[in-house]
Scaffold this motif. Structure first.
Motif, short mmCIF file in Angstrom:
data_model
loop_
_atom_site.label_atom_id
_atom_site.label_comp_id
_atom_site.label_asym_id
_atom_site.label_seq_id
_atom_site.Cartn_x
_atom_site.Cartn_y
_atom_site.Cartn_z
N MET A 70 0.84 -1.20 0.00
CA MET A 70 0.00 0.00 0.00
C MET A 70 0.88 1.25 0.00
O MET A 70 1.93 1.28 0.64
N THR A 71 0.43 2.27 -0.70
CA THR A 71 1.18 3.52 -0.82
C THR A 71 0.28 4.69 -0.44
O THR A 71 -0.90 4.72 -0.82
N GLY A 72 0.81 5.64 0.29
CA GLY A 72 0.03 6.81 0.69
C GLY A 72 -0.31 7.71 -0.47
O GLY A 72 0.54 7.97 -1.33
N ARG A 73 -1.54 8.18 -0.51
CA ARG A 73 -1.99 9.03 -1.61
C ARG A 73 -1.23 10.35 -1.63
O ARG A 73 -0.86 10.84 -2.70
N ARG A 74 -1.01 10.93 -0.47
CA ARG A 74 -0.35 12.22 -0.41
C ARG A 74 1.05 12.16 -1.03
O ARG A 74 1.45 13.03 -1.80
N ALA A 75 1.80 11.10 -0.70
CA ALA A 75 3.14 10.95 -1.23
C ALA A 75 3.11 10.74 -2.74
O ALA A 75 3.95 11.27 -3.48
N LEU A 76 2.12 9.96 -3.20
CA LEU A 76 1.99 9.73 -4.64
C LEU A 76 1.75 11.04 -5.39
O LEU A 76 2.40 11.32 -6.40
N VAL A 77 0.79 11.83 -4.91
CA VAL A 77 0.44 13.07 -5.59
C VAL A 77 1.61 14.06 -5.54
O VAL A 77 1.92 14.73 -6.53
N LYS A 78 2.28 14.14 -4.39
CA LYS A 78 3.41 15.05 -4.27
C LYS A 78 4.54 14.68 -5.23
O LYS A 78 5.08 15.55 -5.94
N GLY A 79 4.85 13.39 -5.30
CA GLY A 79 5.90 12.95 -6.22
C GLY A 79 5.53 13.17 -7.67
O GLY A 79 6.36 13.59 -8.48
#
Length: 284
Positions: free
Chosen positions: A1-10
């Motif tokens: 599982m991956t955090g949405r916030r980190a995905l969007v920021k990257g």
């Protein structure tokens, strides 16, 4: 599982480096699309599974390569309607909403006078302007024409069930059966000079059909044809509105002024204060 916030920021950082004009917005829109929701309803505190992360990575990579956001999500918002868009059709821009809104107001003026407004949308593309008129002024009789076979398919899809009379053809000889009967004529024609090819945004240059972008050496070929067609189609006192490039605020209205067939020739700004569309009233 991956955090949405980190995905969007990257993803936003990658898109910014690639020159995308609205990286944070686009990164969030793409994740919302993957998750089957809207950007406004996207909680960034949750996580995504591996399959969702992989789908998101694919879309971000394509946007990084400057594929239009609307092609990736399959739709574009325009005033109060949502349009299906993709390869082969011009993606409607927010600036054109102002021209459509002017047309809505003029159609309502005709309605208020006690007549049923007759509206024509030339170079309809996805059908954005025609669908807006049919939706916002349901009493109007709306006609639309598109030359490109590929774009015509998208217009058929978007205008299905709207009551709009859609035909395939050229703006120069469109709707001979409507000569002298049209109240409001609208057009977002091609208007980019051929010599400006390299300056066009990559999303448009590489993905919008060139038929919808370029119009001769000075960018005015379609607007000159439009002036002739508008004079043929409009009833006495009928009005025309046409979009143009922000550097054509003088030369595009001049196409209408020099013929002597028009009064109230006016240029209008977009929300950024740039010259964006002209309007005129026929005076035979």
């Amino acid at each position: 599982m991956t955090g949405r916030r980190a995905l969007v920021k990257g993803a936003a950082l990658r898109l910014a480096r690639a020159g995308v004009a609205s990286p944070e917005h686009d990164a969030a829109e793409l994740l919302a699309h993957v998750l089957g929701t809207t950007r406004g309803n996207l909680p960034l505190s949750d996580e995504v599974d591996a399959a969702q992360a992989a789908a998101y990575e694919d879309l971000v990579g394509r946007r990084e390569a400057r594929e239009p956001l609307q092609h990736l999500v399959g739709s574009a918002a325009f005033r109060y309607v949502e349009l299906a868009v993709g390869p082969g059709v011009f993606t409607p821009r927010p600036e054109t909403e102002l021209l459509a809104g002017w047309g809505v107001d003029r159609a309502r003026d005709v309605l208020a006078s006690g007549r049923t407004p007759v509206v024509v949308d030339l170079c309809t593309g996805s059908g954005a302007i025609a669908l807006s008129l049919a939706t916002e002024v349901p009493e109007a009789v709306v006609h639309a024409v598109e030359l490109s076979e590929d774009a015509f398919v998208w217009a058929q899809r978007n205008l299905a069930g709207s009551g709009v009379d859609l035909r395939q053809g050229d703006l120069a000889d469109a709707f001979p059966d409507l000569d002298g009967t049209v109240d409001v004529l609208l057009c977002n024609p091609p208007y980019i000079p051929l010599e400006a090819y390299e300056s066009v945004a990559q999303e448009a240059r590489d993905h919008d059909p060139h038929l919808a972008l370029f119009s001769g050496d000075d960018g005015l070929d379609a607007i000159r044809a439009l002036e002739v067609t508008a004079a043929r189609l409009l009833r006495d006192g009928g009005v025309v509105g046409a979009e143009h490039a922000d550097v054509q605020g003088e030369v595009a209205p001049a196409v209408f002024r020099r013929t002597g067939r028009w009064r109230e020739v006016t240029d209008h700004d977009d929300l950024a204060g740039r010259n964006r569309y002209l309007t005129a009233r026929l005076a035979r």
